[in-house]
Design an enzyme around this catalytic site. Structure first.
Site, short mmCIF file in Angstrom:
data_model
loop_
_atom_site.label_atom_id
_atom_site.label_comp_id
_atom_site.label_asym_id
_atom_site.label_seq_id
_atom_site.Cartn_x
_atom_site.Cartn_y
_atom_site.Cartn_z
N ARG A 44 25.72 50.22 38.88
CA ARG A 44 26.01 49.82 37.50
C ARG A 44 27.32 50.40 37.06
O ARG A 44 27.57 51.59 37.27
CB ARG A 44 24.93 50.32 36.55
N SER A 144 19.83 46.19 33.93
CA SER A 144 18.53 46.43 33.29
C SER A 144 18.63 46.51 31.77
O SER A 144 19.03 45.56 31.12
CB SER A 144 17.92 47.70 33.89
N HIS A 145 18.33 47.69 31.24
CA HIS A 145 18.27 47.89 29.79
C HIS A 145 19.62 48.28 29.20
O HIS A 145 19.72 48.46 27.99
CB HIS A 145 17.24 48.97 29.49
N ASP A 327 12.69 44.52 28.40
CA ASP A 327 14.11 44.88 28.49
C ASP A 327 14.92 43.72 29.06
O ASP A 327 14.40 42.62 29.29
CB ASP A 327 14.31 46.15 29.32
N ASP A 329 16.18 42.81 31.93
CA ASP A 329 15.79 42.11 33.15
C ASP A 329 14.28 41.95 33.27
O ASP A 329 13.78 41.58 34.34
CB ASP A 329 16.37 42.81 34.39
N ASP A 331 11.64 43.88 33.39
CA ASP A 331 10.68 44.69 34.13
C ASP A 331 10.03 45.79 33.28
O ASP A 331 9.00 46.33 33.65
CB ASP A 331 11.28 45.27 35.43
N ARG A 332 10.62 46.10 32.14
CA ARG A 332 10.03 47.14 31.28
C ARG A 332 9.14 46.53 30.21
O ARG A 332 9.30 45.36 29.86
CB ARG A 332 11.12 47.95 30.59
N THR A 396 11.35 59.71 40.24
CA THR A 396 11.70 58.60 39.36
C THR A 396 12.34 57.48 40.18
O THR A 396 13.21 57.74 41.01
CB THR A 396 12.69 59.10 38.29
N GLU A 423 5.70 54.43 35.13
CA GLU A 423 6.65 55.49 34.82
C GLU A 423 6.76 55.65 33.31
O GLU A 423 6.57 54.70 32.56
CB GLU A 423 8.02 55.15 35.38
N LYS A 436 8.38 46.81 38.84
CA LYS A 436 7.57 46.88 37.63
C LYS A 436 7.68 45.54 36.94
O LYS A 436 8.63 44.79 37.15
CB LYS A 436 8.02 48.02 36.73
C1 G6P Z 1 15.10 52.07 36.16
C2 G6P Z 1 14.25 52.23 37.37
C3 G6P Z 1 13.05 53.07 37.04
C4 G6P Z 1 13.47 54.39 36.44
C5 G6P Z 1 14.37 54.16 35.26
C6 G6P Z 1 14.94 55.42 34.65
O1 G6P Z 1 14.45 51.33 35.19
O2 G6P Z 1 13.83 51.00 37.86
O3 G6P Z 1 12.28 53.24 38.17
O4 G6P Z 1 12.36 55.12 36.01
O5 G6P Z 1 15.44 53.33 35.63
O6 G6P Z 1 15.80 56.03 35.49
P1 G6P Z 1 16.73 57.21 35.03
O7 G6P Z 1 17.27 57.75 36.31
O8 G6P Z 1 17.76 56.65 34.09
O9 G6P Z 1 15.83 58.20 34.31
ZN ZN Z 2 14.86 46.80 33.63
#
Ligand code: G6P
Ligand code: ZN
Length: 608
Positions: A44, A144-145, A327, A329, A331-332, A396, A423, A436
């Site tokens: 990213r 992602s977010h 979010d 993409d 997945d959240r 994580t 998570e 997820k």
């Molecule tokens: C993404 C991953 C998750 C992870 C999250 C936070 O969403 O897919 O598996 O928990 O990021 O990651 P970070 O390293 O920012 O705490």
């Molecule tokens: Zn995401």
């Protein structure tokens, strides 16, 4: 641009001695670009960085080389390409197709309008056939977010044949390739594909010796088909149709919108108004498409809460019974009841406790395994102990769950499936895919609500009722996460290094009313393949079971984000305000890390 369904004119280009015409690859000289190391979930960076000369191309070439070196034959099967619709999505898709062909890929599945959610990609890889076309992997274009747009973030990640994120070994190989790359291959003459219409385009080489097919696939089809095999849609529909039930699902202008509409409007017959912010936008409408109390402002207010999760006065407005958000993409997930926030850690524990109400689990003889990331609260541990599930604590990152889910299929080990994992970072899912899955979590909660409300003549059992009942049975893991976003990387790293160096000295120390039973840096040994992940977070495990954890985020776009996780278990005192319950532990945590000295602040930017 050639319309879908047409075969490109293959008349021989006499200037092209290769005879390949539109499939002719050009080799372009390049040089390594710094900083192409994938983080927790892919690479990213600012969109502008990705759009700069050779940046995307270097990474895609490095990734494809690593994939091929890992033994994958890219000429067989399909490569899935899609993203969350953020700025530069569509352009990147065309580049990946052109580079894929030059590197031997002959079949692509591209999401309509370039859109595929992260769990959607996983479903496409795993479920879409026929066998000879099955996907060998996917490029997912998402940060992602993280916010999107020309001034914000872009990202790319690779998923493997099992539908899950590339394991560390593969991302490390990709990164290594980015540091030595000298050239990349691209079919510059390949026509731009119209990705706005579902259908197939086959392009032949000028001499007819070889051909490439790009199929634009329906964004939601594979996912919806799969979800229908997992959940009892009739039972969920009966709940949604109740007069005393109402819901709102906020897709935050990310890729989840089409999925939410396909499920709730097309399949479950609900009014369009259930799905808000459901049109994907390339800048997510200027918002921060992260489903938490801070960023999902609109939904949180609709549900009668403030950003701390406290109730607000909404006057005469009718608050829905159930609220959820996704979010960028998809997945959240965030789950809310009327003026009630469900922490992701509690959500995971409750879904696990109720797994039998979901046909997918029941049909397989009930849930067998559960897993949580290390910073996620231990609420699910209590359920696992009670119901006798195998329990795993992983670093994580969703990729660590994949091995557990595949332990039998791929490694000939023990079978932990069916399996639920989650998570604290608002991710929940199961072994139906290898990511997820936001909409899965929403349907899981609706299944729980449906099971508790099967008698329509009785008053509605709410989200709050279900959570409170769970706490009464298992006790409550008070929990919060403080984020310090946008701090400088060097002092943040120095802060972590200091805590790491002090672990032995800190063990046994009395801090406030707590005694540190163990201070360490979390190391994970994968029980399936024995791989070791070190430096996964500084832990202070108190003698009374409370925990303080520090990590540097692996997904921060620029600078660093320090995450501080606080947890305290109360067996029977379940009605405290979270901030009151955790006050002392937070004071101790701030002292232990000394973030004020290192990073110049002790005020978090986000509390979840
Ligand atoms: C993404 C991953 C998750 C992870 C999250 C936070 O969403 O897919 O598996 O928990 O990021 O990651 P970070 O390293 O920012 O705490
Ligand atoms: Zn995401």
């Amino acid at each position: 641009m050639i319309p879908i369904g047409e075969v490109k004119d293959t008349s021989l280009d006499l200037t092209d001695a290769t005879g390949l015409g539109p499939l002719k690859a050009t080799t372009v000289k390049t040089a390594p670009i710094e900083g192409q190391k994938p983080g927790t979930s892919g690479l990213r960076k600012k969109t502008k960085v990705f759009m700069a000369k050779d940046y995307l191309n270097n990474f895609v070439q490095s990734a494809l080389d690593a994939v091929k070196a890992s033994g994958t034959n890219v000429a067989e099967g399909s490569l899935v390409v899609g993203g969350d619709g953020r700025y530069f999505n569509d352009e990147a898709i065309q580049t990946i197709i052109q580079m894929g062909i030059a590197n031997g890929v002959t079949r692509f599945w591209v999401g309509k309008d370039g859109l595929l959610s992260t769990p959607g990609v996983s479903a496409v890889i795993r479920e879409r056939g026929p066998v000879w076309q099955k996907a060998f992997g996917a490029f997912i274009l998402t940060a992602s977010h993280n916010p999107g747009g020309p001034e914000e973030d872009f990202g790319i990640k690779y998923n493997c044949e099992n539908g899950g994120p590339a394991p560390d070994k593969l991302t490390e190989a990709m990164y290594a390739n980015t540091t030595t790359i000298k050239e990349y291959k691209i079919c510059e003459g390949f026509p731009t594909i119209d990705i706005s219409t579902v259908g197939s385009t086959t392009v032949k080489s000028a001499d007819g010796s070889t051909e490439v097919t790009v199929e634009v696939i329906d964004t939601t089809e594979a996912s919806v088909k799969l979800l229908k095999t997992i959940f009892d849609f009739d039972a969920i529909k009966a709940l949604l149709d109740r007069d005393d039930f109402s819901m709102v699902y906020d897709s935050m202008h990310g890729v989840n919108g089409p999925y939410a509409k396909a499920v709730f409007v097309d399949e479950l017959g609900q009014d369009e108004s259930v799905c808000v912010n459901a049109i994907p936008k390339d800048d997510f409408g200027g918002g921060h498409a992260d489903p938490n109390l801070t960023y999902a402002k609109e939904l949180v207010a609709t549900m009668g809460l403030d950003k701390k999760g406290n109730k607000i006065d909404v006057g005469d407005a009718k608050i829905p019974t159930f609220g959820a958000a996704a979010d960028g993409d998809g997945d959240r997930n965030m789950i809310l009841g009327t003026q009630f926030f469900v922490t992701p850690s509690d959500s995971l524990a409750i879904i696990a406790a109720y797994a039998d109400v979901i046909p997918f689990f029941k049909a397989q003889g009930g849930l067998k395994g559960v897993a949580r990331s290390m910073p996620t609260s231990g609420a699910v541990d209590l359920v696992a102990k009670d119901l006798n599930f195998d329990l795993f604590e992983t670093p994580t990152g969703w990729k660590y769950f994949g091995n557990l889910m595949d332990s039998k299929a791929l490694y000939g080990g023990k079978d932990y499936t069916p399996f639920i994992c989650g998570e604290e970072s608002f991710g929940t899912g199961s072994n139906h895919v290898r990511e997820k899955d936001g909409i899965w979590a929403v349907l899981a909660w609706l299944s729980i609500l449906a099971s508790e409300n099967s008698d329509a003549s009785k008053p509605l059992v709410t989200v709050e009722d279900i959570v409170t009942k769970h706490w009464a049975k298992y006790g409550r893991n008070y929990y919060c996460r403080w984020d310090f976003e946008g701090v400088d990387k060097a002092p943040a790293t120095a802060m972590m290094d200091k805590m790491r160096a002090d672990t032995t000295a800190n063990t046994g120390k009395v801090v406030g009313k707590y005694t540190i039973a163990t201070a360490d840096d979390f190391t994970y040994v994968d029980p399936v393949d024995g791989s070791i992940a070190k430096k996964q977070g500084i832990r202070f495990l108190m003698s009374d079971g409370s925990r303080i954890i520090f990590r540097l985020s692996g997904t921060a776009g620029s600078g660093a984000t320090v995450r501080m996780y606080i947890e305290q278990y109360e067996p029977s005192n379940i009605s405290m305000v979270v901030s009151d319950a955790l006050k002392d532990l937070i004071t101790v945590a701030l002292e232990l890390c000394d973030i004020k000295t290192f990073c110049g602040t002790e005020t978090p930017t986000v509390i979840t």
